[in-house]
Design an enzyme around this catalytic site. Structure first.
Site, short mmCIF file in Angstrom:
data_model
loop_
_atom_site.label_atom_id
_atom_site.label_comp_id
_atom_site.label_asym_id
_atom_site.label_seq_id
_atom_site.Cartn_x
_atom_site.Cartn_y
_atom_site.Cartn_z
CG HIS A 133 -2.09 -0.93 1.12
ND1 HIS A 133 -2.00 -2.25 1.49
CD2 HIS A 133 -3.36 -0.75 0.66
CE1 HIS A 133 -3.16 -2.85 1.27
NE2 HIS A 133 -4.00 -1.96 0.78
CE LYS A 150 -3.62 -0.58 4.88
NZ LYS A 150 -4.94 0.04 5.20
#
Length: 269
Positions: free
Chosen positions: A158, A162
């Site tokens: 990600h 995040k």
């Protein structure tokens, strides 16, 4: 037009919040009745369209969830665990469908969501996309078919902003793999390796997290045995897929009985 379900988007200034609001506004299937932000935020009292750099949309950003939820039939919530459990109680009071994409929820949070689900519809998933939910089903089926000689590893990637790891999607895939093997994920999860860890424990499900750049979301489920591997993969390149899935869930939840549901229910998988 007024017969369309009214929807509130929480965390309206975030990347997902903006995407959710735009998806509702453009859908023709629902009305955006409120955009919610935390008290003291610069956007409070201003038109959502104007603060996002566009034309006015007739929706003023508010910090009053009680008032917002009272006018809504659904709430789209991709915020943080503590905020989500507070929103769940208020959404239940309003009998509004609560669609939750928040990750990082712990057992205490889940217990509060279960209490709210006795009074209203809660649809929660680590990932709202059709592709990921199909991947979840495939993961369970493959795990059912293979014995413990096959190691299972889940690798997720990600963007660099995040804040939780493993991702909610990775944990959802891990739960599916564990269910396929008839075990509980908490008993077999290996969520961190560093230093001299010793050999991999048979039957464990391993997790690895990559964080970098603007990666929207990539998930691999690796089944590895001596001499061969099976890799199931999903790659997301546009977070609009999550917003579309969340809206689909909100519409599906209308007139359902109170309870806890997930995207497998919504998609009929």
């Amino acid at each position: 037009m007024t017969d369309l379900p009214g929807i509130v988007v929480t965390g309206a200034s975030g990347r997902m919040g903006r995407m959710l609001a735009r998806t509702v506004l453009d859908s023709g299937k629902a009305r955006l009745v409120a955009a919610l932000e935390r008290p003291g935020h610069d956007w409070i009292g201003r038109d959502l369209g104007e603060v996002t750099g566009g034309a006015p949309v007739g929706v003023t950003v508010t910090d009053d969830p009680l008032q917002a939820f009272a006018r809504a039939q659904a709430v789209l919530d991709f915020t943080a665990p503590e905020a989500t459990v507070e929103f769940a109680a208020l959404a239940a009071q309003a009998r509004a469908v609560h669609v939750i994409g928040t990750t990082g929820l712990e057992p205490a949070h889940l217990a509060r969501l279960a209490a709210a689900a006795r009074h209203a519809v809660i649809i929660r998933a680590g990932n709202m996309s059709l592709g990921v939910n199909l991947l979840t089903r495939l993961t369970q089926k493959v795990a059912e078919a293979l014995d413990a000689d096959w190691d299972i590893e889940i690798v997720e990637a990600h963007h660099n902003r995040k804040v939780d790891a493993p991702s909610g999607t990775a944990l959802m895939l891990g739960e599916a793999a564990a269910a396929g093997r008839g075990v509980t994920l908490d008993d077999v999860a290996d969520r961190g390796r560093d230093g001299i860890t010793g050999a991999r424990k048979p039957g464990h499900i391993g997790f690895s997290a990559i964080r970098g750049g603007d990666i929207v979301g990539e998930h691999d489920v690796i089944f590895a045995a001596a001499g061969e591997r099976i890799v199931l993969r999903h790659i997301a390149t546009d977070r609009a897929i999550f917003a579309r899935g969340a809206l689909k869930a909100a519409l599906w939840g209308q007139d359902r009985k109170p309870g806890a549901y997930d995207m497998i229910d919504v998609l009929g998988l």
